[in-house]
Design an enzyme around this catalytic site. Structure first.
Site, PDB file in Angstrom:
ATOM      1  N   HIS A 181       0.822  -1.212   0.000  1.00 12.08           N
ATOM      2  CA  HIS A 181       0.000   0.000   0.000  1.00 12.08           C
ATOM      3  C   HIS A 181       0.860   1.268   0.000  1.00 12.08           C
ATOM      4  O   HIS A 181       0.356   2.360  -0.223  1.00 12.08           O
ATOM      5  CB  HIS A 181      -0.913  -0.023   1.228  1.00 12.08           C
ATOM      6  CG  HIS A 181      -2.304   0.472   0.974  1.00 12.08           C
ATOM      7  ND1 HIS A 181      -2.894   0.536  -0.267  1.00 12.08           N
ATOM      8  CD2 HIS A 181      -3.247   0.945   1.844  1.00 12.08           C
ATOM      9  CE1 HIS A 181      -4.123   1.014  -0.164  1.00 12.08           C
ATOM     10  NE2 HIS A 181      -4.361   1.277   1.097  1.00 12.08           N
ATOM     11  N   ASN A 241      -6.533   6.867   3.774  1.00 13.63           N
ATOM     12  CA  ASN A 241      -7.891   7.304   3.437  1.00 13.63           C
ATOM     13  C   ASN A 241      -8.092   8.814   3.584  1.00 13.63           C
ATOM     14  O   ASN A 241      -9.094   9.349   3.135  1.00 13.63           O
ATOM     15  CB  ASN A 241      -8.926   6.557   4.277  1.00 13.63           C
ATOM     16  CG  ASN A 241      -8.920   5.068   3.981  1.00 13.63           C
ATOM     17  OD1 ASN A 241      -8.128   4.580   3.176  1.00 13.63           O
ATOM     18  ND2 ASN A 241      -9.788   4.341   4.632  1.00 13.63           N
TER      19      ASN A 241
END
Length: 191
Positions: A20, A67
């Site tokens: 990620h 996020n």
């Protein structure tokens, strides 16, 4: 001309070198190629100003969780008094729809469910920015419920070799992107 290159990832050492955090990984490679300075640490982002040819480039790593990348980027740009057009921004991020070792440069695309990219779109109020999508998918895709585990897993040494091998191509491609995005897209996407 001022450009901004943003590397997406999660802050903190435990996320470093996970799938990620490809954006952070390649941002570090760009720093090594373009500057002798280190990233300045702010509350909202790490950033560095580099000169590449005639272009001024800001490398930014949002230090809020993935996020909330867009929120962090927006605050960093305000702190640095940067008001770029979205087309002068490039976001480097992981892409589970692309096989490990492949990369793709695209413009004005949807987030395809990537929460970090969604946050950037929301905060820029536009999807008209560039994205360098780094393939992280293994040959055999995981089941949906195991995707989060995969995203937060560190690369195996042989996978990291693949990432390192792509570094030169990415650095050269992004140097081209600074002055000629279409040419960079052709060069990066044809490999």
């Amino acid at each position: 001309m001022t450009k901004i290159i943003v590397g997406l990832g999660n802050p903190r050492e435990k996320y470093s070198k996970t799938r990620h955090n490809c954006g952070e990984f390649y941002l570090g490679k760009l720093r090594n190629a373009w500057s002798e300075k280190d990233f300045a640490e702010g509350k909202i982002a790490l950033w560095l100003e580099a000169k590449v040819g005639k272009d001024k480039v800001f490398l930014i790593f949002p230090t809020e969780m993935m996020n909330n990348s867009g929120t962090s980027l927006k605050k960093a740009m305000a702190a640095l008094k940067l008001k770029p057009k979205p087309a002068d921004i490039l976001v480097i991020h992981d892409d589970l729809d692309i096989e490990l070792g492949k990369i793709k440069l695209s413009f004005a695309r949807s987030s395809a469910g990537h929460k970090g990219v969604e946050s950037v779109i929301k905060n820029l109020k536009s999807d008209k920015f560039w994205r360098l999508r780094i393939g992280i998918s293994p040959k055999k895709k995981p089941e949906h419920k195991k995707i989060l585990d995969l995203l937060l897993k560190r690369f195996k040494p042989e996978e990291e070799k693949i990432l390192n091998k792509n570094s030169k191509r990415i650095i050269e491609g992004l140097e081209t992107w600074l002055s000629n995005p279409q040419k960079a897209m052709t060069a990066i996407n044809s490999n």
